[in-house]
Scaffold this active site. Structure first.
Site, PDB file in Angstrom:
ATOM      1  N   PRO A 274      47.360 -26.397 -23.650  1.00  0.00           N
ATOM      2  CA  PRO A 274      47.291 -27.775 -23.164  1.00  0.00           C
ATOM      3  C   PRO A 274      48.658 -28.444 -23.186  1.00  0.00           C
ATOM      4  CG  PRO A 274      46.566 -27.703 -25.440  1.00  0.00           C
ATOM      5  CD  PRO A 274      46.815 -26.273 -25.022  1.00  0.00           C
ATOM      6  N   ARG A 276      49.563 -31.785 -20.702  1.00  0.00           N
ATOM      7  CA  ARG A 276      49.351 -33.170 -20.310  1.00  0.00           C
ATOM      8  C   ARG A 276      48.338 -33.890 -21.206  1.00  0.00           C
ATOM      9  NH1 ARG A 276      50.129 -34.843 -14.963  1.00  0.00           N
ATOM     10  NH2 ARG A 276      49.974 -32.676 -14.288  1.00  0.00           N
ATOM     11  N   ARG A 312      57.363 -38.506 -11.046  1.00  0.00           N
ATOM     12  CA  ARG A 312      56.002 -38.182 -10.593  1.00  0.00           C
ATOM     13  C   ARG A 312      55.528 -39.013  -9.404  1.00  0.00           C
ATOM     14  NH1 ARG A 312      51.827 -38.555 -13.142  1.00  0.00           N
ATOM     15  NH2 ARG A 312      50.912 -36.608 -12.479  1.00  0.00           N
ATOM     16  N   TYR A 316      54.813 -36.494  -6.420  1.00  0.00           N
ATOM     17  CA  TYR A 316      53.399 -36.195  -6.167  1.00  0.00           C
ATOM     18  C   TYR A 316      52.623 -37.403  -5.643  1.00  0.00           C
ATOM     19  CZ  TYR A 316      54.517 -32.712  -9.860  1.00  0.00           C
ATOM     20  OH  TYR A 316      55.079 -31.742 -10.646  1.00  0.00           O
ATOM     21  N   CYS A 341      69.210 -44.692  -4.204  1.00  0.00           N
ATOM     22  CA  CYS A 341      69.345 -44.766  -2.750  1.00  0.00           C
ATOM     23  C   CYS A 341      68.432 -43.755  -2.063  1.00  0.00           C
ATOM     24  CB  CYS A 341      70.796 -44.512  -2.361  1.00  0.00           C
ATOM     25  SG  CYS A 341      71.923 -45.527  -3.311  1.00  0.00           S
ATOM     26  N   GLU A 342      67.140 -43.925  -2.210  1.00  0.00           N
ATOM     27  CA  GLU A 342      66.132 -43.083  -1.565  1.00  0.00           C
ATOM     28  C   GLU A 342      64.916 -43.967  -1.351  1.00  0.00           C
ATOM     29  OE1 GLU A 342      66.185 -39.717  -0.924  1.00  0.00           O
ATOM     30  OE2 GLU A 342      67.939 -39.111  -2.090  1.00  0.00           O
TER      31      GLU A 342
HETATM   32  C1  LIG Z   1      52.236 -26.241 -16.924  1.00  0.00           C
HETATM   33  C2  LIG Z   1      51.500 -25.189 -17.616  1.00  0.00           C
HETATM   34  C3  LIG Z   1      50.594 -25.521 -18.637  1.00  0.00           C
HETATM   35  C4  LIG Z   1      50.268 -26.930 -19.032  1.00  0.00           C
HETATM   36  O1  LIG Z   1      49.528 -27.589 -18.049  1.00  0.00           O
HETATM   37  P1  LIG Z   1      48.880 -29.010 -18.333  1.00  0.00           P
HETATM   38  O2  LIG Z   1      48.199 -29.350 -17.064  1.00  0.00           O
HETATM   39  O3  LIG Z   1      50.000 -29.952 -18.644  1.00  0.00           O
HETATM   40  O4  LIG Z   1      47.938 -28.867 -19.460  1.00  0.00           O
HETATM   41  C5  LIG Z   1      49.979 -24.476 -19.301  1.00  0.00           C
HETATM   42  N1  LIG Z   1      50.223 -23.180 -18.975  1.00  0.00           N
HETATM   43  C6  LIG Z   1      51.085 -22.838 -17.999  1.00  0.00           C
HETATM   44  C7  LIG Z   1      51.316 -21.418 -17.698  1.00  0.00           C
HETATM   45  C8  LIG Z   1      51.747 -23.827 -17.279  1.00  0.00           C
HETATM   46  O5  LIG Z   1      52.583 -23.486 -16.304  1.00  0.00           O
END
Ligand SMILES: *Cc1c(COP(=O)(O)O)cnc(C)c1O
Length: 417
Positions: A274, A276, A312, A316, A341-342
């Site tokens: 995990p 995020r 972000r 995105y 400047c974007e």
């Molecule tokens: C980015 C990544 C994560 C973490 O993803 P989250 O969405 O932030 O939990 C875990 N494993 C791998 C291989 C990743 O590239």
């Protein structure tokens, strides 16, 4: 749950008013809540407590040493994707036996470094990578433990830029090729196949993509075992989403239950990665309004944070809630933009906001994951400080960069005409 709250109309991180931090460290800056971080980690650990498990924090999400040290000190391992991340993880006190190494493009020097550090395993993303790991392991006289990262071809139903488990994505080994590649890996003498790995994407807000992927992996584990493979680890990656606005992702407890229901009976150590969900809502970016401006069609609030500090929204189109440090109703609609400047340099677009005036402070919420770490020096802007709060105490855990930092390592050759 997070620890950024209004107390008497003033936005606090735990017990510290963010405005007093702004007065001390200047703006912009990132602020992290220690309690939020640790409670997220323990919720995750608790969710998997019924089975043999290892929670490996995804270091790429937020790799400040103080953040990593907080998590490693509470039992977390690390999921890394580069030699630099391995360096950080070790520096922050990670147990090498709790480090898994993912990523599609591992270099030989990085592989060597990881073998010498004695990490738990490599998540191998292509047949050639397995061959390279085998060669490096032979050179250094180690046996590399590996899982193959399997691409189960499920749609995580998230933003296309952060979905990784579809056939068209560059990640992993297609599930219909898996068996062939496992048999191939078994022929490598300095590699031991110990597990199956997947990571299907990020900011996933439903359980079904995980459950679908796990059903496919479970079948694969059975097949592999019937061929004599000793599969001890099932790494299910990261990807659990967080509420940025009105999303309602599953709780870690619900996620844990679904995973254990799906694969708990395999007798594997369940590895999770995990990122995020641990750090996202544990951090904010605090900034100040510099100017207000009435465009032909729009109102703009121009602030001192920009896409180089938090990319972000630009990258995105991500939504981040904006909260004034002094609580106020949302009475205007405006674009909140930075000085870069974007035209993609915005933090919020066509957003209902408080009627902020020059000098007013606000927080960009949910910026603890993929925030500071994706920052750059674009427009020769110095990277901002990071502050960690615990209760009524706080520390600058990364200093604001100086102009000297900006040119560190650069030279003008004397011979240059
Ligand atoms: C980015 C990544 C994560 C973490 O993803 P989250 O969405 O932030 O939990 C875990 N494993 C791998 C291989 C990743 O590239």
């Amino acid at each position: 749950m997070h620890q950024f709250h209004y107390v008497d109309g003033a936005l606090h991180c735990e017990q510290v008013p963010l405005s007093s931090l702004a007065a001390e460290v200047g703006t912009p800056f990132y602020c992290y809540s220690h309690q939020t971080l640790t409670s997220h980690l323990s919720a995750f650990q608790k969710a998997f407590a019924p089975v043999d498990h290892l929670v490996c924090f995804s270091v790429k999400v937020n790799s400040n040493l103080a953040i990593l040290s907080t998590l490693f000190g509470r039992g977390a391992g690390a999921d890394i994707v580069s030699g630099g991340e391995l360096y950080r993880a070790l520096k922050a006190g990670a147990d090498p036996k709790k480090i898994v190494y993912s990523g599609v493009g591992k270099r030989e020097d990085e592989i060597r470094y990881a073998l010498q550090a004695g990490i738990l395993m490599f998540n191998v993303e292509s047949p050639l990578e397995a061959v390279t790991i085998n060669r490096v392991a032979e050179e250094v006289g180690e046996i590399a433990h590996i899982s193959l990262r399997i691409n189960p071809d499920v749609d995580p139903m998230t933003h296309p830029y952060i979905s990784t488990g579809l056939k068209k994505n560059k990640f992993g080994i297609a599930i219909d090729r898996a068996l062939v590649e496992y048999r191939e890996a078994r022929t490598l003498s300095s590699v031991r196949v110990v597990g199956v790995d997947c990571h299907i994407g990020s900011q996933i807000t439903q359980l079904s993509p995980f459950v679908d992927a796990l059903a496919k992996l479970k079948e694969l584990v059975h097949t592999l075992r019937s061929e004599g493979f000793d599969i001890r680890y099932l790494d299910i990656g990261g990807g659990l989403g967080i509420p940025y606005s009105d999303e309602t992702p599953p709780l870690p407890s619900e996620y844990g239950r679904a995973v254990i229901d799906a694969v708990g009976d395999l007798g594997c150590t369940l590895v999770t990665e995990p990122g995020r969900v641990i750090a996202g809502n544990a951090g904010v970016l605090v900034s100040r309004v510099l100017y207000t401006k009435e465009g032909e069609e729009k109102r703009f609030l121009i602030c001192d944070a920009a896409m180089n500090d938090l990319v972000r929204p630009s990258l995105y189109g991500s939504f981040h809630d904006i909260r004034p440090l002094v609580q106020a109703p949302e009475t205007i609609t405006a674009d909140l933009v930075g000085p870069i400047c974007e035209s993609t340099d915005f933090l919020a677009k066509d957003r209902r906001l408080a009627d902020l005036q020059p000098g007013d402070l606000f927080a960009v919420m949910s910026a603890g994951a993929y925030g500071f770490i994706m920052g750059s020096n674009y427009n020769s802007r110095t990277r901002v400080p990071e502050v960690l709060v615990q209760g009524d105490r706080w520390w600058v855990v990364r200093k604001r960069e100086t102009y000297e930092d900006l040119v560190r390592g650069e030279t003008i050759p004397k011979e240059l005409g």
